[in-house]
Design a protein around this motif. Structure first.
Motif, mmCIF file in Angstrom:
data_model
loop_
_atom_site.group_PDB
_atom_site.id
_atom_site.type_symbol
_atom_site.label_atom_id
_atom_site.label_comp_id
_atom_site.label_asym_id
_atom_site.label_seq_id
_atom_site.Cartn_x
_atom_site.Cartn_y
_atom_site.Cartn_z
ATOM 1 N N UNK A 108 0.847 -1.194 0.000
ATOM 2 C CA UNK A 108 0.000 0.000 0.000
ATOM 3 C C UNK A 108 0.875 1.233 0.000
ATOM 4 N N UNK A 109 0.493 2.253 -0.766
ATOM 5 C CA UNK A 109 1.202 3.519 -0.770
ATOM 6 C C UNK A 109 0.308 4.608 -0.200
ATOM 7 N N UNK A 110 0.913 5.795 0.027
ATOM 8 C CA UNK A 110 0.135 6.908 0.546
ATOM 9 C C UNK A 110 -0.991 7.261 -0.423
ATOM 10 N N UNK A 111 -2.094 7.776 0.108
ATOM 11 C CA UNK A 111 -3.273 8.058 -0.708
ATOM 12 C C UNK A 111 -3.085 9.259 -1.615
ATOM 13 N N UNK A 112 -2.110 10.101 -1.333
ATOM 14 C CA UNK A 112 -1.798 11.242 -2.185
ATOM 15 C C UNK A 112 -0.309 11.524 -2.074
ATOM 16 N N UNK A 113 0.250 12.287 -3.021
ATOM 17 C CA UNK A 113 1.699 12.551 -2.982
ATOM 18 C C UNK A 113 2.122 13.111 -1.626
ATOM 19 N N UNK A 114 3.135 12.485 -1.025
ATOM 20 C CA UNK A 114 3.532 12.809 0.350
ATOM 21 C C UNK A 114 5.033 12.956 0.447
ATOM 22 N N UNK A 115 5.466 14.020 1.114
ATOM 23 C CA UNK A 115 6.885 14.250 1.402
ATOM 24 C C UNK A 115 7.031 14.545 2.884
ATOM 25 N N UNK A 116 8.044 13.951 3.500
ATOM 26 C CA UNK A 116 8.445 14.291 4.866
ATOM 27 C C UNK A 116 9.884 14.789 4.793
ATOM 28 N N UNK A 117 10.059 16.097 4.910
ATOM 29 C CA UNK A 117 11.371 16.730 4.778
ATOM 30 C C UNK A 117 11.898 17.051 6.169
ATOM 31 N N UNK A 118 13.120 16.593 6.498
ATOM 32 C CA UNK A 118 13.556 16.650 7.889
ATOM 33 C C UNK A 118 14.979 17.161 8.082
ATOM 34 N N UNK A 119 15.235 17.504 9.331
ATOM 35 C CA UNK A 119 16.588 17.716 9.848
ATOM 36 C C UNK A 119 16.856 16.687 10.946
ATOM 37 N N UNK A 152 16.076 0.484 -12.107
ATOM 38 C CA UNK A 152 16.023 1.523 -11.082
ATOM 39 C C UNK A 152 14.596 2.023 -10.894
ATOM 40 N N UNK A 153 13.926 2.344 -11.974
ATOM 41 C CA UNK A 153 12.584 2.904 -11.847
ATOM 42 C C UNK A 153 11.630 1.910 -11.203
ATOM 43 N N UNK A 154 11.664 0.659 -11.646
ATOM 44 C CA UNK A 154 10.779 -0.345 -11.072
ATOM 45 C C UNK A 154 11.023 -0.547 -9.597
ATOM 46 N N UNK A 155 12.302 -0.509 -9.199
ATOM 47 C CA UNK A 155 12.627 -0.687 -7.783
ATOM 48 C C UNK A 155 12.129 0.483 -6.955
ATOM 49 N N UNK A 156 12.337 1.712 -7.436
ATOM 50 C CA UNK A 156 11.877 2.896 -6.705
ATOM 51 C C UNK A 156 10.362 2.862 -6.548
ATOM 52 N N UNK A 157 9.655 2.541 -7.606
ATOM 53 C CA UNK A 157 8.197 2.549 -7.569
ATOM 54 C C UNK A 157 7.624 1.428 -6.704
ATOM 55 N N UNK A 158 8.439 0.434 -6.387
ATOM 56 C CA UNK A 158 7.990 -0.694 -5.574
ATOM 57 C C UNK A 158 8.170 -0.448 -4.078
ATOM 58 N N UNK A 159 8.700 0.717 -3.702
ATOM 59 C CA UNK A 159 8.979 1.013 -2.295
ATOM 60 C C UNK A 159 7.783 1.657 -1.613
ATOM 61 N N UNK A 160 7.792 1.597 -0.289
ATOM 62 C CA UNK A 160 6.843 2.373 0.514
ATOM 63 C C UNK A 160 7.405 3.756 0.836
#
Length: 249
Positions: A1-12, A87-95
């Motif tokens: 399952x992926x997030x329901x909408x585009x999601x970014x968590x930007x951190x320090x 590369x693309x397939x692997x990235x898209x397969x991540x949570x």
């Protein structure tokens, strides 16, 4: 399952020293996994260490941190060549994608050379949570302040621009970053900037900032906007929600 909408968590933040291991994933990394909505299986996390030249010793530490956390971690290396056939397939397969800090200037150049910038955008649109620390935060924005060029902080203005803001990381621990961000916003070099003290992350749904979260007490987030007359800036403090301690380690 992926997030329901585009999601970014930007951190320090996101890392801490372990007892039996050198590095553990702190609450911000666990929150990135929570944002993905994964359940019923081990979370899939892609670790991207481009900004530190795919340093093998740190990949080893991230792999061990993932083992302790109960994540399945896949490292993506671009030095000396991509270590993955698809590369693309692997990235898209991540949570979750977790991007390590280091040189954001080098990260952006190498990603663009390999087309990873476009792949990351497709992953974001498909619901893979994009996250990271320091350079792994700044890369998602229009620009901000960086020490990629040397000890003296300088502006960067060619970020990926998924988020239409400037970004200030390590806002409380590097005394030069706050005044430089203020100057860059005041003179229009970067747009309204979203900034984080160490241990703080910013959650975006689409391009909207929806929440600040923290893994340490007393740290804050900030929004720096240009005054209408162009004479200066206004800095608004955002009180973050304190995350629960990381569950392991």
């Amino acid at each position: 399952m992926t997030a329901l909408e585009p999601t970014i968590l930007a951190t320090s933040g996101g890392h801490r020293i372990g007892g039996r291991t050198r590095v553990l994933f702190d609450s911000l990394v666990h929150h990135a996994v929570d944002l993905s909505g994964v359940h019923g299986r081990r979370p899939r996390v892609l670790y991207v260490g481009t900004a530190i030249g795919d340093a093998e010793h740190f990949t080893t530490r991230m792999t061990e941190a993932a083992r302790v956390a109960g994540f399945d971690l896949t490292p993506l290396h671009l030095f000396p060549m991509p270590n993955l056939e698809d590369v693309e397939g692997t990235v898209l397969d991540q949570d979750v994608v977790w991007v390590m800090g280091g040189s954001v200037v080098n990260l952006l150049a190498v990603w663009r050379a390999h087309g990873l910038d476009r792949i990351m955008h497709r992953a974001w649109q498909s619901g893979v949570v994009l996250s990271g620390v320091s350079a792994g935060s700044l890369c998602w924005y229009e620009g901000g302040a960086t020490d990629s060029f040397g000890p003296e902080l300088r502006p960067i203005t060619n970020g990926l621009g998924f988020l239409p803001y400037g970004n200030g990381v390590h806002y409380d621990s590097d005394e030069g970053r706050r005044p430089l961000i203020h100057r860059l916003v005041a003179d229009g070099t970067v747009p309204t900037a979203h900034c984080t003290d160490d241990g703080v992350g910013l959650v975006y749904r689409g391009t909207e900032l929806v929440e600040a979260v923290a893994e340490v007490p007393g740290a804050s987030a900030y929004v720096v906007t240009r005054d209408p007359d162009g004479a200066g800036v206004t800095e608004q403090r955002i009180e973050p929600r304190r995350l629960a301690p990381s569950p392991r380690g």
